[in-house]
Design a protein around this motif. Sequence first.
Motif, mmCIF file in Angstrom:
data_model
loop_
_atom_site.group_PDB
_atom_site.id
_atom_site.type_symbol
_atom_site.label_atom_id
_atom_site.label_comp_id
_atom_site.label_asym_id
_atom_site.label_seq_id
_atom_site.Cartn_x
_atom_site.Cartn_y
_atom_site.Cartn_z
ATOM 1 N N GLU A 3 -3.586 -3.198 -6.257
ATOM 2 C CA GLU A 3 -4.337 -1.946 -6.102
ATOM 3 C C GLU A 3 -4.107 -1.419 -4.696
ATOM 4 O O GLU A 3 -4.100 -2.167 -3.733
ATOM 5 C CB GLU A 3 -5.824 -2.180 -6.351
ATOM 6 C CG GLU A 3 -6.157 -2.317 -7.812
ATOM 7 C CD GLU A 3 -7.643 -2.577 -8.063
ATOM 8 O OE1 GLU A 3 -8.434 -2.628 -7.105
ATOM 9 O OE2 GLU A 3 -7.988 -2.741 -9.242
ATOM 10 N N LYS A 11 0.846 -1.205 0.000
ATOM 11 C CA LYS A 11 0.000 0.000 0.000
ATOM 12 C C LYS A 11 0.879 1.252 0.000
ATOM 13 O O LYS A 11 1.876 1.342 0.723
ATOM 14 C CB LYS A 11 -0.904 0.022 1.232
ATOM 15 C CG LYS A 11 -1.815 -1.178 1.351
ATOM 16 C CD LYS A 11 -3.052 -1.012 0.540
ATOM 17 C CE LYS A 11 -4.042 -2.097 0.907
ATOM 18 N NZ LYS A 11 -4.815 -2.609 -0.136
ATOM 19 N N CYS A 56 -1.324 -6.358 -11.390
ATOM 20 C CA CYS A 56 -1.649 -4.944 -11.149
ATOM 21 C C CYS A 56 -2.952 -4.821 -10.365
ATOM 22 O O CYS A 56 -3.059 -3.986 -9.453
ATOM 23 C CB CYS A 56 -1.730 -4.178 -12.463
ATOM 24 S SG CYS A 56 -0.126 -3.889 -13.237
ATOM 25 N N LYS A 57 -3.924 -5.657 -10.682
ATOM 26 C CA LYS A 57 -5.190 -5.654 -9.952
ATOM 27 C C LYS A 57 -4.966 -6.057 -8.491
ATOM 28 O O LYS A 57 -5.511 -5.440 -7.574
ATOM 29 C CB LYS A 57 -6.175 -6.605 -10.625
ATOM 30 C CG LYS A 57 -7.538 -6.633 -9.991
ATOM 31 C CD LYS A 57 -8.472 -7.552 -10.752
ATOM 32 C CE LYS A 57 -9.777 -7.683 -9.991
ATOM 33 N NZ LYS A 57 -10.646 -8.693 -10.550
#
Length: 132
Positions: A102, A77, A98-99
């Motif tokens: 997030e 994060k 990439c998902k």
Amino acid sequence: MYDKTFEEVFERFRTIPFNEDFDMIVAIANGGIIPAAILNQRLNIEIQLLKINLRDSNQKPKYDSPQLMAPIDFDYKNKRILLVEDRVKTGASLLYACKLLEGATYVKTFAVNGKADYALYNEDCFKFPWLL
């Protein structure tokens, strides 16, 4: 098929320009591990593994879509991530990764061969010099 020498591939690793700064390298295991280790020597930032699988050892699809093989056990994060893969064919693994990531500040992709934000080559398949 023309195989590239380790020296010619390594020269590309040494000279590819990066337009962003990164906090972390995330290698898509298993193929991204060696390229990520080489980039780590240049960028001197931490490496984490994202265990995703789509293909078998003969590069044939093993699943209908990429699968997460182990939980993500690192904090991504608000990090600036360089996502590393060896070979990009369809881009499915990169898109899935990439998902999964997030929440990162940004994710830029790197491939030894194929289409990515940063790619050493984008040409017909060739054998990587570190493969036996």
